[in-house]
Structure formats: C-alpha cells, structure tokens
Motif scaffolding. Structure first.
Motif, mmCIF file in Angstrom:
data_model
loop_
_atom_site.group_PDB
_atom_site.id
_atom_site.type_symbol
_atom_site.label_atom_id
_atom_site.label_comp_id
_atom_site.label_asym_id
_atom_site.label_seq_id
_atom_site.Cartn_x
_atom_site.Cartn_y
_atom_site.Cartn_z
ATOM 1 N N VAL A 42 0.826 -1.020 -0.049
ATOM 2 C CA VAL A 42 0.189 0.062 0.025
ATOM 3 C C VAL A 42 0.892 1.272 0.003
ATOM 4 O O VAL A 42 0.627 2.114 -0.805
ATOM 5 C CB VAL A 42 -1.042 0.046 1.050
ATOM 6 N N TRP A 45 2.563 1.735 -3.489
ATOM 7 C CA TRP A 45 1.931 1.586 -4.479
ATOM 8 C C TRP A 45 2.105 2.984 -5.524
ATOM 9 O O TRP A 45 2.170 2.771 -6.653
ATOM 10 C CB TRP A 45 0.405 1.708 -4.222
ATOM 11 N N ARG A 58 -5.996 2.339 -6.538
ATOM 12 C CA ARG A 58 -5.887 1.753 -5.156
ATOM 13 C C ARG A 58 -5.683 0.382 -4.939
ATOM 14 O O ARG A 58 -6.898 0.013 -5.256
ATOM 15 C CB ARG A 58 -6.598 2.722 -3.941
ATOM 16 N N GLU A 60 -6.889 -2.927 -3.232
ATOM 17 C CA GLU A 60 -7.948 -3.193 -2.410
ATOM 18 C C GLU A 60 -7.578 -4.575 -1.662
ATOM 19 O O GLU A 60 -7.565 -4.349 -0.324
ATOM 20 C CB GLU A 60 -9.308 -3.539 -3.229
ATOM 21 N N CYS A 83 -10.411 1.681 -8.880
ATOM 22 C CA CYS A 83 -10.073 2.835 -9.735
ATOM 23 C C CYS A 83 -11.418 3.586 -9.987
ATOM 24 O O CYS A 83 -12.486 3.125 -9.846
ATOM 25 C CB CYS A 83 -9.216 2.521 -10.822
ATOM 26 N N LEU A 121 -12.765 6.832 -5.021
ATOM 27 C CA LEU A 121 -11.594 6.813 -3.931
ATOM 28 C C LEU A 121 -11.473 8.262 -3.495
ATOM 29 O O LEU A 121 -12.150 9.334 -3.925
ATOM 30 C CB LEU A 121 -10.169 6.694 -4.825
#
Length: 174
Positions: A42, A45, A58, A60, A83, A121
């Motif tokens: 995370v 990323w 992002r 998940e 997304c 998001l």
C-alpha cells in the motif's frame, strides 16, 4: 585502603526503531487478515503504479487461490484494484507492465492477474507544504551576499534554496 566495587552495566535501553516499523507491526496483521495485503504494498503503490496510475487507483486486496494439498502447484494471486472512471481504461491498458512491477516488488511471481473494481476513491490529502511568498529583489540580493564567499557550488546552491525558503515563509506570514 582499597575497596572492591562491583561495576554493573547500566540497564540496556531498547533500540530506537522507526515509527513506520512499529505501525507496520500493528497494521500488517490486520491488512493480511482482511485483504491479504501488506502495508509495504500500500505504501509503495505510488512508486509501483507510477504517478499517472497512482492518482486514480488503489490496491484493495489480494485473493489467493485455495490449495488443496502440498503437492498442488503454486497459483499466483489476483490483485483487486479500485479505480475511478478513466483510470480503469488506463489500468487495463498498462496491466502487463504493472504486474511485472508488482512481482518485482515482491521478488517473485506473486500476482498473476488484476481485477479492476470501479469505485470512488477518497480525495487526496491537501498538501501540507507551506506557501512561499515572493522574496523580491532585495531578498535575492541579501541571499547572494550571504553566500558569495562559499566556494563549493553545491553547498552555495543548497544554502541559497534554504534562504529562499526561510525568507519566503517569513514573508508569507506577514
């Protein structure tokens, strides 16, 4: 008269550890249980996905295939990526390259495919970087005079940038 003293070692203090390591120790088990992710993935990323993809995507969760026995071959996981709108098309187009970067992050072929989930998001956090005011010609001249005698060009440039920042912050607060 000599007295024998026993010298004791002072008690050992625990080593100083970065806050990120302590937080990762707390967060990683929860992420692993809920989403199969690590805080490292995370946090990394933006570097893995690149600036264009990271803005609208992002990770998940990681979905691992169930293994029935120890003799079953290893099945790479599926990474579910959330997304927004147009980012889905870009993500789909760059999926092969992204999978290679994810595997490079893990160090082995960990993720075999992406599953794209479109959802809103959260808005990115506002920049906490303070605004700098223009320092004007007089401020630039003051900085140039203060750094004129410094021979090392890299040090002089760094100190000039520092001077611009200090004066810009001071003027912004006026």
């Amino acid at each position: 008269m000599t007295s024998e003293r026993s010298f004791r070692k002072p008690p050992r203090r625990p080593a100083v550890r970065p806050l990120a390591d302590l937080v990762a120790a707390l967060v990683d088990p929860m992420l692993a249980r809920k989403a199969g992710l690590t805080s490292g993935l995370v946090a990394a990323w933006p570097e893995i996905a690149g600036p264009r993809l990271a803005a609208g995507t992002r990770p998940e969760k990681l979905i691992w295939a169930a293994r029935r026995s120890d003799t079953d071959p290893f099945e790479p996981a599926t990474l579910v990526v959330a997304c927004e709108g147009a980012s889905a098309l870009r993500l789909q187009h760059e999926a092969g390259e992204l999978l290679q970067r994810i595997d490079a992050f893990f160090g082995y072929h960990a993720v075999g495919r992406l599953k794209i989930v479109q959802k809103a998001l959260p808005a990115p956090a506002p920049s906490r970087k303070p605004r700098l005011a223009d320092i004007g010609e007089q401020g630039r001249q003051t900085i140039a005079e203060a750094t004129a005698r410094i021979e090392d060009p890299r040090l002089r440039a760094a100190l000039e940038r520092f001077g611009h920042t200090v004066l810009g912050r001071n003027r912004a607060g006026d």
